[in-house]
Design a protein around this motif. Structure first.
Motif, PDB file in Angstrom:
ATOM      1  N   UNK A 303       0.747  -0.967  -0.304  1.00  0.00           N
ATOM      2  CA  UNK A 303       0.046  -0.011   0.122  1.00  0.00           C
ATOM      3  C   UNK A 303       1.378   1.191   0.251  1.00  0.00           C
ATOM      4  N   UNK A 304       0.541   2.318   0.500  1.00  0.00           N
ATOM      5  CA  UNK A 304       1.114   3.904   0.350  1.00  0.00           C
ATOM      6  C   UNK A 304       1.746   4.060   1.435  1.00  0.00           C
ATOM      7  N   UNK A 305       1.949   3.261   2.703  1.00  0.00           N
ATOM      8  CA  UNK A 305       1.425   3.923   4.057  1.00  0.00           C
ATOM      9  C   UNK A 305       2.901   4.194   3.625  1.00  0.00           C
ATOM     10  N   UNK A 306       3.465   3.685   3.091  1.00  0.00           N
ATOM     11  CA  UNK A 306       4.688   4.630   3.556  1.00  0.00           C
ATOM     12  C   UNK A 306       5.181   5.490   4.004  1.00  0.00           C
ATOM     13  N   UNK A 307       4.507   6.539   2.376  1.00  0.00           N
ATOM     14  CA  UNK A 307       4.054   7.909   2.418  1.00  0.00           C
ATOM     15  C   UNK A 307       4.502   8.429   3.199  1.00  0.00           C
ATOM     16  N   UNK A 308       3.103   8.074   4.172  1.00  0.00           N
ATOM     17  CA  UNK A 308       2.490   8.782   5.343  1.00  0.00           C
ATOM     18  C   UNK A 308       3.819   8.465   5.918  1.00  0.00           C
ATOM     19  N   UNK A 309       4.231   7.372   5.879  1.00  0.00           N
ATOM     20  CA  UNK A 309       5.201   7.607   8.192  1.00  0.00           C
ATOM     21  C   UNK A 309       6.211   7.688   7.571  1.00  0.00           C
ATOM     22  N   UNK A 310       6.287   8.173   6.335  1.00  0.00           N
ATOM     23  CA  UNK A 310       8.002   9.082   5.481  1.00  0.00           C
ATOM     24  C   UNK A 310       7.684  10.624   6.406  1.00  0.00           C
ATOM     25  N   UNK A 311       6.334  10.873   5.670  1.00  0.00           N
ATOM     26  CA  UNK A 311       6.218  12.292   5.828  1.00  0.00           C
ATOM     27  C   UNK A 311       6.287  12.366   7.358  1.00  0.00           C
ATOM     28  N   UNK A 312       5.692  11.920   8.293  1.00  0.00           N
ATOM     29  CA  UNK A 312       5.344  11.848   9.683  1.00  0.00           C
ATOM     30  C   UNK A 312       6.729  12.276  10.474  1.00  0.00           C
ATOM     31  N   UNK A 313       7.620  11.147   9.387  1.00  0.00           N
ATOM     32  CA  UNK A 313       9.485  11.105  10.415  1.00  0.00           C
ATOM     33  C   UNK A 313       9.645  12.184   9.958  1.00  0.00           C
TER      34      UNK A 313
END
Length: 399
Positions: A303-313
């Motif tokens: 999924x695209x969850x990696x984008x959410x995590x990268x942006x939050x970090x």
């Protein structure tokens, strides 16, 4: 074009975030459709300053559309006294959004993206396997993923069920010519605009003058712009092309991914509340979303969850500290400006932030064991600033 036409990604909105996402995905071999509702080149309300730190996130140079590169700034406090500072290295590239955005879209096309301007999106329909975009002319296009880069008032955010963003407001105008004393300086005015500031950005053949602040002061903006312009010797009759706009503000931790849709730039509310600058985070988010989509398309992610995590970090962490500094500034602007005026170390730190040599998170870390005291002061300032913002909104409603 029919509903059966397939792309790997549709990017809605050809601003800095959308064009960078389209560029990176096309360069990686994806089939990309980049669309925008306006006919290019088109102007967009924006000061048009690209910080040196923002430009560091680009995979190519924007020199062809840079009209002036500035190293000095002039700060005015409450329409009264001023001080100037000379930086040993460039701070900001001055561009016009009409030229910058057209150039960015050209780079996406050169990388292999298909660009269709003057195409207004009517609706976005995501499901588990793909996303369908419907246009006002009746056509429909489907793709495996979608990048929502259509700004604060765009269709995509509403279509995926996300609430409206908080916002500040700004108004700008242009004055012909660049007076000699403005040929090297960015102008900033602090202390007059509740929750914001005023600016002077010299371009190639004109100066951009603007003011911005809390949403509730919108009815005052035209008068404040004229007053600030006159203070800097830009007479109101010479100001032209007045345009107001909203600056979207993100609640840290809110979704930027909904299924196969990734929100970037203003559609995700990534404006830096302290500086009012959004181009840098638009570049960053567009490229981060593209990287996550590329992994999904390659079967390397589910999924695209990696984008959410990268942006939050990264971006979220920075925006959280920026919000703290914003609250401290607008709670007590006088000592803040005095520190800027008298402390060479503080000014050098600001310049390093602008040049991308450090970030807000590292600024907070420099407080060391006093960081909890900084956090406490920021929380107290936030409560007072929030109360003043609500009062300003009520006064505007009464008027």
């Amino acid at each position: 074009m029919t509903a059966e036409a397939r792309y790997d990604t549709i990017v809605v909105g050809a601003g800095p975030a959308g064009s960078l996402a389209a560029h990176d995905l096309a360069a990686a071999g994806a089939r990309v459709l980049l669309v925008d509702r306006a006919a290019f080149p088109r102007d967009k309300p924006c000061g048009g300053g690209v910080l040196i730190g923002a430009a560091r996130h680009l995979p190519f140079s924007i020199e062809p559309v840079v009209e002036r590169t500035l190293s000095d700034f002039r700060v005015r406090y409450r329409r009264d006294w001023t001080f100037e500072y000379h930086s040993d290295a460039p701070l900001v590239h001055m561009t016009r959004r009409a030229r910058l955005d057209a150039y960015l879209a050209e780079q996406a096309v050169a990388a292999g993206a298909t660009f269709q301007d003057d195409r207004r999106v009517r609706g976005v329909e995501p499901d588990a396997a793909h996303v369908t975009v419907r246009f006002e002319d009746g056509d429909a296009v489907s793709a495996a993923t979608l990048v929502a880069a259509d700004g604060v008032n765009g269709v995509c955010r509403r279509a995926v069920g996300l609430p409206p963003l908080r916002a500040a407001v700004a108004m700008e105008a242009d004055s012909p010519g660049v007076p000699g004393d403005w040929s090297r300086h960015v102008g900033i005015e602090l202390g007059s605009m509740p929750g914001g500031y005023g600016w002077v950005f010299p371009k190639g053949d004109h100066c951009n003058i603007g003011v911005g602040g809390w949403l509730g002061i919108g009815p005052r903006l035209r008068g404040e712009l004229d007053a600030y312009g006159a203070m800097e010797r830009f007479a109101a009759p010479e100001l032209a092309g007045h345009r107001g706009y909203r600056l979207p503000l993100r609640d840290v931790g809110s979704p930027v991914v909904v299924g196969r849709v990734a929100l970037v730039g203003d559609a995700a509310g990534l404006v830096d509340q302290l500086s009012g600058e959004g181009i840098g985070n638009a570049f960053r988010s567009g490229r981060m979303a593209a990287a996550a989509i590329a992994r999904l398309l390659a079967g390397e992610a589910a999924d695209l969850g990696g984008y959410q995590r990268a942006l939050e970090e990264t971006i979220d962490a920075d925006l959280a500290v920026s919000r703290q500094l914003y609250d401290l500034l607008h709670d007590h602007p006088w000592p803040y400006v005095q520190i800027m005026r008298r402390s060479g170390r503080f000014r050098r730190m600001l310049c390093r932030l602008v040049r991308g040599e450090t970030d807000y998170v590292h600024v907070r870390r420099r407080f060391g064991p006093l960081a909890p005291c900084f956090d406490l002061a920021a929380r107290r300032a936030a409560r007072r600033v929030s109360q003043r913002r609500r009062r300003a909104g009520r006064r505007a409603t009464v008027r």
